[in-house]
Structure formats: C-alpha cells, structure tokens
Design an enzyme around this catalytic site. Structure first.
Site, mmCIF file in Angstrom:
data_model
loop_
_atom_site.group_PDB
_atom_site.id
_atom_site.type_symbol
_atom_site.label_atom_id
_atom_site.label_comp_id
_atom_site.label_asym_id
_atom_site.label_seq_id
_atom_site.Cartn_x
_atom_site.Cartn_y
_atom_site.Cartn_z
ATOM 1 N N HIS A 16 0.838 -1.214 0.000
ATOM 2 C CA HIS A 16 0.000 0.000 0.000
ATOM 3 C C HIS A 16 0.869 1.259 0.000
ATOM 4 O O HIS A 16 0.629 2.195 -0.750
ATOM 5 C CB HIS A 16 -0.851 0.073 1.280
ATOM 6 C CG HIS A 16 -1.920 -0.963 1.388
ATOM 7 N ND1 HIS A 16 -2.023 -1.805 2.473
ATOM 8 C CD2 HIS A 16 -2.967 -1.265 0.583
ATOM 9 C CE1 HIS A 16 -3.079 -2.581 2.325
ATOM 10 N NE2 HIS A 16 -3.662 -2.290 1.185
ATOM 11 N N LYS A 40 -15.354 -7.095 5.616
ATOM 12 C CA LYS A 40 -14.858 -7.991 6.678
ATOM 13 C C LYS A 40 -14.569 -7.157 7.915
ATOM 14 O O LYS A 40 -13.939 -6.097 7.800
ATOM 15 C CB LYS A 40 -13.555 -8.651 6.184
ATOM 16 C CG LYS A 40 -13.568 -10.157 6.360
ATOM 17 C CD LYS A 40 -12.493 -10.870 5.584
ATOM 18 C CE LYS A 40 -11.092 -10.439 5.928
ATOM 19 N NZ LYS A 40 -10.048 -11.198 5.268
ATOM 20 N N ARG A 89 -2.063 -6.354 -7.612
ATOM 21 C CA ARG A 89 -0.901 -7.225 -7.451
ATOM 22 C C ARG A 89 -0.789 -8.229 -8.593
ATOM 23 O O ARG A 89 0.241 -8.353 -9.217
ATOM 24 C CB ARG A 89 -0.973 -7.956 -6.111
ATOM 25 C CG ARG A 89 -0.692 -7.063 -4.936
ATOM 26 C CD ARG A 89 -1.165 -7.648 -3.661
ATOM 27 N NE ARG A 89 -2.605 -7.857 -3.697
ATOM 28 C CZ ARG A 89 -3.328 -8.192 -2.646
ATOM 29 N NH1 ARG A 89 -2.758 -8.402 -1.491
ATOM 30 N NH2 ARG A 89 -4.631 -8.337 -2.754
ATOM 31 N N SER A 126 -2.878 -7.574 3.390
ATOM 32 C CA SER A 126 -3.202 -7.332 4.803
ATOM 33 C C SER A 126 -3.707 -8.614 5.458
ATOM 34 O O SER A 126 -3.367 -8.901 6.614
ATOM 35 C CB SER A 126 -4.278 -6.252 4.923
ATOM 36 O OG SER A 126 -3.835 -5.066 4.343
#
Ligand code: PNS
Length: 154
Positions: A16, A40, A89, A126
């Site tokens: 990030h 989430k 990514r 993450s």
C-alpha cells in the site's frame, strides 16, 4: 489531477505504502480514503488505520487521509476527485478490481486507474499479514515497524 486512493488498509502494508508514494509522484492532489466499515470486520479502528498511514507517509502537505463510509462514488463526488487509483498485485486481484471499476463507472462515471504493485510486494496482503502474525510468524518484511508495534500491542 486530483485522485482518491480508497482501501481498508487493515493494516497498511509496504505494498500500500509503495502505491501511495508512487501516486504522490504522479498526481498533484491525493486523498487516501480509509473505509470505516469494510465488508470484513476490521482488526484496527479506522482512526488507527489512518494513523498508521500518516506515520509512514511523511510529506503530509501533499496528501490527506479521510475516513469514509457508504458508496465510494459518493465520497469521490463530495471530494471532487477526477479518478480512483488502486494498486493491483496479480491477475487474481484484477478480476475483482475490474468489476468494481466498471460498477463505479456505471454508477457515476467515475474513472479508475490501476497501478501495478512492485514485484517484491506482489504477494503481500493485509489478510496474510494478519494470519501470519496471529500464528507467530515474522511479518517485518511486509509492514513497517510502527504497524508491527500495533499488531503486537494493539
Ligand atoms: O482495500 P480494499 O478492501 O480492496 O478496499 C475496498 C474498497 C474500500 C475500495 C471497496 O470495498 C469500496 O469501494 N467500498 C465502498 C462501498 C462501495 O462503493 N461499493 C461498491 C463499489 S463496487
């Protein structure tokens, strides 16, 4: 050009932070949008996630971090940004990101620009950071020390 980089940043990773630094080189006005209630349940409060970004991106006069909720297109319009910027990514990210980009384009003609992750951060996420840390693994090559402190001490 004024852009918005939205995300959960739960917690922010080197991936990030790299995309934020590169966006600061490319665009004159950068807003980082920390979503308050991601799909989430987050590990860190939105305030903590905002703080972790500010602790690691020093040139504070060049960007601001805002906490938001609700639709991304609404937040983007309120802030009069010209585009969303998202780091991607791999092709696995791309499916989902492409879908969101098309929805945002349809909802409010909001453009999305993709910045490919540097190869060395291509596998950092993450969720993986949280899982590895929870299981006692070393995540110091994925997150800076201030984030590691928060993972260790809350
Ligand atoms: O870091 P993430 O989890 O990839 O960020 C996802 C985020 C915050 C960009 C996305 O969940 C989002 O835009 N949420 C806001 C709600 C919304 O507008 N949903 C429809 C977009 S397709």
């Amino acid at each position: 050009m004024k852009i918005l980089m939205p995300g959960s940043f739960d917690p922010p990773t080197y991936g990030h932070l790299d995309v934020i630094h590169r966006s600061l080189e490319l665009f004159d006005d950068v807003i980082i949008g920390v979503i308050s209630n991601p799909n989430k349940a987050p590990m860190f409060s939105a305030e903590n996630r905002k703080q972790m970004i500010e602790d690691n991106i020093k040139s504070k006069d060049l960007y601001k971090v805002e906490i938001f909720d609700g639709l991304l297109v609404d937040f983007a319009r309120e802030n009069e940004v010209q585009a969303i910027v998202k780091g991607v990514r791999a092709m696995t990210d791309f499916d989902y990101e492409f879908q969101m980009a098309q929805v945002n384009k349809t909802l409010d003609s909001l453009e999305t620009l993709f910045v490919p992750a540097k190869p060395e951060y291509g596998y950092v996420s993450s969720s993986l950071v949280k899982e590895i840390h929870r299981l006692g693994g070393d995540v110091s090559s994925f997150v800076p020390s201030s984030v590691l402190d928060k993972l260790n001490n809350g």
